[in-house]
Write a protein that holds these residues in place. Structure first.
Motif, PDB file in Angstrom:
ATOM      1  N   LEU A  39       0.796  -1.220   0.000  1.00 17.91           N
ATOM      2  CA  LEU A  39       0.000   0.000   0.000  1.00 17.91           C
ATOM      3  C   LEU A  39       0.831   1.275   0.000  1.00 17.91           C
ATOM      4  N   ILE A  55       0.400  -8.220  -1.138  1.00 16.51           N
ATOM      5  CA  ILE A  55      -0.384  -9.186  -0.357  1.00 16.51           C
ATOM      6  C   ILE A  55      -1.880  -9.056  -0.623  1.00 16.51           C
ATOM      7  N   PHE A  56      -2.402  -7.814  -0.812  1.00 13.32           N
ATOM      8  CA  PHE A  56      -3.841  -7.647  -1.040  1.00 13.32           C
ATOM      9  C   PHE A  56      -4.151  -7.409  -2.515  1.00 13.32           C
ATOM     10  N   LEU A  57      -3.409  -6.525  -3.144  1.00 14.03           N
ATOM     11  CA  LEU A  57      -3.723  -6.126  -4.510  1.00 14.03           C
ATOM     12  C   LEU A  57      -3.152  -7.128  -5.497  1.00 14.03           C
ATOM     13  N   PRO A  97      -1.698   2.569  -3.446  1.00 14.56           N
ATOM     14  CA  PRO A  97      -2.881   3.411  -3.278  1.00 14.56           C
ATOM     15  C   PRO A  97      -2.985   4.215  -1.991  1.00 14.56           C
ATOM     16  N   LEU A  98      -2.323   3.859  -0.921  1.00 14.22           N
ATOM     17  CA  LEU A  98      -2.483   4.668   0.298  1.00 14.22           C
ATOM     18  C   LEU A  98      -1.506   5.839   0.367  1.00 14.22           C
ATOM     19  N   ASP A 147      -5.787   7.894  -9.385  1.00 11.28           N
ATOM     20  CA  ASP A 147      -6.512   6.884 -10.135  1.00 11.28           C
ATOM     21  C   ASP A 147      -7.766   7.569 -10.643  1.00 11.28           C
ATOM     22  N   ASN A 153     -11.225   5.049 -10.858  1.00 11.59           N
ATOM     23  CA  ASN A 153     -11.957   4.563  -9.691  1.00 11.59           C
ATOM     24  C   ASN A 153     -12.230   5.613  -8.640  1.00 11.59           C
ATOM     25  N   ILE A 154     -11.328   6.570  -8.488  1.00  8.41           N
ATOM     26  CA  ILE A 154     -11.456   7.489  -7.352  1.00  8.41           C
ATOM     27  C   ILE A 154     -12.309   8.692  -7.725  1.00  8.41           C
ATOM     28  N   VAL A 155     -13.382   8.918  -6.924  1.00  3.93           N
ATOM     29  CA  VAL A 155     -14.160  10.144  -7.017  1.00  3.93           C
ATOM     30  C   VAL A 155     -13.629  11.067  -5.928  1.00  3.93           C
TER      31      VAL A 155
END
Lengths: 189, 152
Positions: free
Chosen positions: B114, B128-130, B138-139, B145, B148-150
């Motif tokens: 992240l 591990i997650f993505l 992303p963090l 992005d 996806n990101i508003v």
């Protein structure tokens, strides 16, 4: 006015106009009678899929448990397999990583199949609408939704109301016409 | 051990460490190059005995990236928080501590996923997650992005 649901008056429901729109397609007397019998059976045994991704799932379990008792409406047996389920209650946040799994589950369900979008996350992304990179903003981007149940999470009563709305919608359907159209469509292919 | 004693001990081991104000736990900023040796010492020492890493979080402070470690001693029941920073945003690197506390293995993978902080000597540094082919981290505050990101 047609659709009768036990122990709730027609005028007490919201969205009656939408329901009457479905009526306008019409049908003949013989078929509507058979449809009535079929739909009586179908609408009183809607089997949901065991599918929940977050806190709405807990409310759905509460709706299924003794106090609120979903089973009164026939939406009773949680099926562990999508092949045996009639309705998928999307209870919770759908992330981009979960989206293909949900789509596959929906595809695996047998017709006729229905979708209830339960809670803010399933309707619009809810609290994750702004500044998030990972949440699908409304489950209707992936699968068609029949009934929306707003809330964060909705009370079990709200889910029960949503289920009753689905039953009403189901009772307006012409099952025979639908399967006939489908066969025709198949031959045309 | 009282918080004053913990402060004394840690400043004894790393004189460059600075304490920052925190209501809950004594908190120190440790220079990155001294961090690994400090961890070994405070785990093995009899009177500190930090044997339990209960939280490891990545941070983006804007000008620097870093990690906050929360350590607990099950023997003495005291807690400390350690911060490590790196100013290099393009290629941030820190030492792994998963040879000291095994639990740091997955937690460091999460921070890598992240925040994009690389941990030197980590045995298996993967996302591990993505998904493996994900672009960016992303963090981070400067992550963009447009699909996806508003923004709000």
């Amino acid at each position: 006015m047609g659709v009768k649901i036990k122990s709730m008056k027609y005028n007490d429901f919201k969205d009656n106009e939408d329901l009457e729109l479905i009526d306008k397609s019409g049908g003949n007397i013989l078929l509507t009678t058979i449809d009535g019998i079929l739909n009586w059976g179908r609408s009183n045994s809607i089997w949901p899929l065991t599918f929940a991704t977050s806190c709405c799932g807990i409310e759905m379990m509460a709706a299924g448990a003794a106090r609120h008792d979903f089973a009164r409406f026939g939406i009773e047996v949680y099926r562990a397999s999508p092949r045996q389920a009639d309705v998928i209650v999307v209870a919770g946040t759908i992330t981009n990583k979960m989206a293909p799994v949900l789509k596959r589950l929906y595809d695996q369900m047998s017709e006729p199949k229905y979708v209830i979008a339960m809670g803010a996350c399933a309707i619009s992304g809810g609290p994750f609408f702004y500044n998030s990179y990972h949440v699908v903003k409304g489950v209707e981007h992936i699968i068609p939704v029949d009934v929306y149940v707003p809330g964060c999470p909705p009370r079990p009563e709200a889910l029960l109301y949503g289920v009753m709305q689905l039953q009403r919608k189901l009772k307006k359907e012409s099952f025979i016409k639908r399967s006939f159209n489908k066969r025709k469509w198949k031959y045309e292919m | 051990m009282t918080n004053e004693n913990i402060q004394k001990k840690i400043l004894e081991l790393v004189p460059e460490a600075t304490e920052t104000a925190n209501k809950q736990y004594p908190t120190f900023i440790i220079p990155a190059e001294k961090f690994h040796s400090l961890c070994e010492k405070i785990k093995q020492s009899e009177d500190l005995a930090f044997d339990y890493l209960f939280c490891l979080s990545g941070m983006d402070w804007g000008d620097s990236l870093g990690v906050v470690y929360h350590l607990f001693s099950t023997k003495h029941e005291h807690t400390v928080a350690l911060k490590v920073k790196t100013a290099d945003r393009n290629n941030p690197e820190l030492d792994t501590i998963c040879d000291i506390w095994k639990t740091a293995d997955f937690l460091e993978r999460e921070v890598f996923d992240l925040f994009g902080i690389k941990f030197r000597n980590h045995p298996d540094l993967r996302r591990i997650f993505l998904e493996e082919n994900w672009n960016g981290h992303p963090l981070r505050k400067d992550y963009v992005d447009e699909i996806n990101i508003v923004e709000r």
